[in-house]
Design a protein around this motif. Structure first.
Motif, mmCIF file in Angstrom:
data_model
loop_
_atom_site.group_PDB
_atom_site.id
_atom_site.type_symbol
_atom_site.label_atom_id
_atom_site.label_comp_id
_atom_site.label_asym_id
_atom_site.label_seq_id
_atom_site.Cartn_x
_atom_site.Cartn_y
_atom_site.Cartn_z
ATOM 1 N N ASP A 185 16.701 -25.267 -3.748
ATOM 2 C CA ASP A 185 15.489 -25.859 -4.206
ATOM 3 C C ASP A 185 15.033 -24.965 -5.243
ATOM 4 O O ASP A 185 14.157 -25.347 -6.509
ATOM 5 N N SER B 99 14.120 -31.517 -6.960
ATOM 6 C CA SER B 99 14.832 -32.861 -6.481
ATOM 7 C C SER B 99 13.818 -33.882 -5.656
ATOM 8 O O SER B 99 12.686 -33.343 -5.570
ATOM 9 N N THR C 170 12.424 -32.566 -2.342
ATOM 10 C CA THR C 170 11.234 -31.594 -2.794
ATOM 11 C C THR C 170 9.887 -32.074 -3.026
ATOM 12 O O THR C 170 8.937 -31.723 -2.870
#
Length: 299
Positions: A120, A274, A277
């Protein structure tokens, strides 16, 4: 084994200060390595001051993006500067080094539940290396720093000095020094390469001294200056050194507050994240300028 800074807020001031000072010199970036960076030409082949400063500003933006603590940012900068001072890296590797230093700091300072996945971090920062690249780089960084991670930073000294001064001045003047504002000013100093060569304790004291100097019309100004003088004597700092660094801090804060410095690219950062996230992040994280504004003095 990862080294840590021992100490507790419940310990006497003198004990805490001695513990920090005993470790300070051991964690300073190597001066010879910093000078190499300082004299390097901007030809794309060598690390330069400009590249280092841009990388630190990106780390500051990431810190705010995730809502991480000032400790995390200060530690990440410490790790980055210490590594750059002992290793000659190519500019193309800087983003990986910077993100790894940031990740080490996050894992050392934040609660485990708040630590993001490496993948991430890579996506958000739009870097093109892989998780495997990060793992390898992280190991190199830790080995070169002898696994000594938690260095005494200027933030540690700043908070200790602030607490000391609050205890030395009359009760109705305790709010004259705004710790949030001082910490924001320290973040601005972290973004400037010039402070990599200054001891963290001196940077912290210069910040406090400058803030108090600007309150010269305040009723308890003499008590505040006396407290700073007491700290200066404890640290064995010469008047000339304190004045010099205080002026550097003042110049840095003026430049940091300028439009050119605040928005070097004339646009906000854009990160790719993402869906998972995105769902975990607060709405305010999507509206973060490249550099935060230093709070106005409450006086």
């Amino acid at each position: 084994m990862i080294d840590t800074v021992s100490g507790s807020e419940t310990l006497p001031f003198a004990v805490q200060l001695k513990a920090l000072l005993d470790q300070e010199a051991r964690y300073q970036p190597k001066l010879c390595g910093l000078r190499i960076i300082e004299t390097a030409h901007d030809n794309g082949l060598r690390m330069t001051v400009k590249l280092r400063e841009f990388e630190v500003k990106d780390l500051l933006s990431l810190t705010r993006f995730f809502g991480f603590s000032a400790e995390t940012f200060s530690l990440a900068v410490s790790l980055l500067d210490r590594f750059l001072s002992v290793m000659k890296i190519q500019p193309k590797h800087l983003s990986c080094v910077g993100l790894c230093c940031f990740y080490i700091a996050v894992k050392s300072s934040e609660e485990e539940k708040n630590v993001p996945l490496a993948n991430d971090l890579i996506r958000i920062s739009q870097n093109r290396f892989t998780v495997s690249d990060m793992i390898r780089m992280e190991k190199i960084i830790l080995e070169k720093l002898h696994w000594k991670v938690k260095a005494p930073t200027a933030l540690h000294f700043l908070r200790l000095f602030h607490s000391y001064i609050q205890d030395q001045v009359p009760g109705n003047s305790k709010m004259i020094l705004n710790l949030e504002r001082l910490e924001a000013q320290l973040k601005a100093c972290h973004c400037s390469f010039v402070f990599t060569k200054v001891k963290p304790s001196l940077v912290a004291l210069a910040l406090v001294a400058l803030e108090i100097q600007e309150q010269h019309g305040y009723e308890h100004f003499p008590a505040l200056t006396e407290a700073v003088l007491g700290l200066q004597q404890r640290l064995s700092i010469k008047d000339g050194d304190l004045v010099c660094v205080r002026e550097l801090v003042a110049k840095c804060l003026i430049e940091y507050a300028s439009t050119k410095c605040t928005k070097p690219n004339g646009q906000r950062l854009r990160w790719i994240i993402s869906g998972r996230t995105a769902r975990q992040l607060k709405h305010s994280y999507y509206k973060i300028a490249h550099l935060p504004t230093i709070p106005e003095s409450s006086a």
